[in-house]
Design an enzyme around this catalytic site. Sequence first.
Site, PDB file in Angstrom:
ATOM      1  N   HIS A  54      64.945  29.252   5.535  1.00 52.96           N
ATOM      2  CA  HIS A  54      63.752  28.822   6.471  1.00 52.96           C
ATOM      3  C   HIS A  54      64.157  28.687   7.943  1.00 52.96           C
ATOM      4  O   HIS A  54      63.479  28.341   9.081  1.00 52.96           O
ATOM      5  CB  HIS A  54      62.900  27.755   5.942  1.00 52.96           C
ATOM      6  CG  HIS A  54      62.201  27.859   4.848  1.00 52.96           C
ATOM      7  ND1 HIS A  54      62.699  27.690   3.750  1.00 52.96           N
ATOM      8  CD2 HIS A  54      60.930  28.033   4.810  1.00 52.96           C
ATOM      9  CE1 HIS A  54      61.795  27.807   2.854  1.00 52.96           C
ATOM     10  NE2 HIS A  54      60.798  28.285   3.233  1.00 52.96           N
ATOM     11  N   CYS A 101      51.345  25.649  -2.706  1.00 51.67           N
ATOM     12  CA  CYS A 101      52.220  26.775  -2.461  1.00 51.67           C
ATOM     13  C   CYS A 101      53.660  26.443  -2.444  1.00 51.67           C
ATOM     14  O   CYS A 101      53.877  25.152  -1.720  1.00 51.67           O
ATOM     15  CB  CYS A 101      51.916  26.805  -0.781  1.00 51.67           C
ATOM     16  SG  CYS A 101      50.480  26.718  -0.418  1.00 51.67           S
ATOM     17  N   SER A 102      54.732  27.016  -2.993  1.00 53.08           N
ATOM     18  CA  SER A 102      56.040  26.738  -3.049  1.00 53.08           C
ATOM     19  C   SER A 102      56.756  27.796  -3.469  1.00 53.08           C
ATOM     20  O   SER A 102      56.400  29.128  -3.352  1.00 53.08           O
ATOM     21  CB  SER A 102      56.179  25.589  -4.046  1.00 53.08           C
ATOM     22  OG  SER A 102      57.432  24.975  -4.125  1.00 53.08           O
ATOM     23  N   GLU A 177      58.303  35.542   3.188  1.00 51.07           N
ATOM     24  CA  GLU A 177      58.082  35.414   2.065  1.00 51.07           C
ATOM     25  C   GLU A 177      57.470  36.832   1.358  1.00 51.07           C
ATOM     26  O   GLU A 177      56.532  37.190   2.143  1.00 51.07           O
ATOM     27  CB  GLU A 177      57.281  34.233   1.525  1.00 51.07           C
ATOM     28  CG  GLU A 177      57.704  32.832   2.007  1.00 51.07           C
ATOM     29  CD  GLU A 177      56.937  31.608   1.547  1.00 51.07           C
ATOM     30  OE1 GLU A 177      57.339  30.691   1.197  1.00 51.07           O
ATOM     31  OE2 GLU A 177      55.586  31.878   1.649  1.00 51.07           O
TER      32      GLU A 177
END
Length: 346
Positions: A54, A101-102, A177
């Site tokens: 990230h 969300c993950s 992503e």
Amino acid sequence: NPSPTSRGVTSSSKMTSEWNGEGKSQLDFMQEDQCILVDFEDNVIGYDDKFECHIFSPERPRGKLHRAFSVFLFDQSGRLLLQQRAKEKITFPEVWTNTCCSHPLTGYTPTEQDEPHHVADGSVPGVKRAAIRKLEHELGIPASQFEIDDFRFVARLHYWAADAVTHGPESPFGEHEIDYVLFVQKTVTLEPNASEVGGFEYVTPEQLLTLMMPESGRLWSPWFRILATRLLLPLWSRLPAILDGSERPDVTKIQRFDCAEEFLGGAGGAGRWLNEPGSTAFGDAWLGEVSPSRAFPPLWGEGSHCCSLLSGVIHSMGTLGLPGRGGAEWKRRFKSAAARLLRQGL
């Protein structure tokens, strides 16, 4: 498992039977959870921790592309469960988004990593296991309330976004992503984890449209804004057919979208890319480097931009602070971890 090609892609050999988030902080998850790195076509190319994935910088202006999932949980009347991310979250805190969300992770048995044939047949059991794990961790929904086959895989979304709203236009954090979108309809019990979830509510399509208007004052995650405007509403209107399997959306195609204007930029100065006609992996510096026959640039060696960037982050946090984003303890632990990364030259 893919073998590492450089310092930017690591292999995962440690296998454990079960993920355990008890007693761990957001920083612990950033350092310990191993995400699944993929290329432009969603082929697995390696693994790295959430912190590394990230980070935005000129060498990797949109971080490292990795797999994610977004769960949309509907109740029996067809209302969608929304959650607000907790203020303690390091990336995109306090924004509203879909139910959960993950990331699917490597290193666990049974595996959370899906193979191409799982995508082709729509089964994606790995991502579904990850979804059940995080629904329990974030929202306190017991894993026993779900079966793998309760979930429907409806789309793959490739997007990116700098966390410029939270951390400013030079944000060192963001998301990049390939997001596996899952629908599920269940009556569930909720006991949200306060370090993960700041709020939740069920909404109808009409209520969601009202809440997403600027006048509501709500902040929304960049991925949910794309999903809600591009994919959600048409699929929501056909929810019964999707859930009973009589309609199967095409998941073999990866849908690609740039983020909204306010999420452009970040420390890598990233601009529009995926919305442009003929966009390819070579529109992104990191993806271009991990494409076949390319090698990785040194990202964390002494004197690299990433080291300079983290030094600046540490200095800024020490002098300016981050009010309302987790308090002094969060800042202390982040600074300590970042300083350790710099000393090790990782």
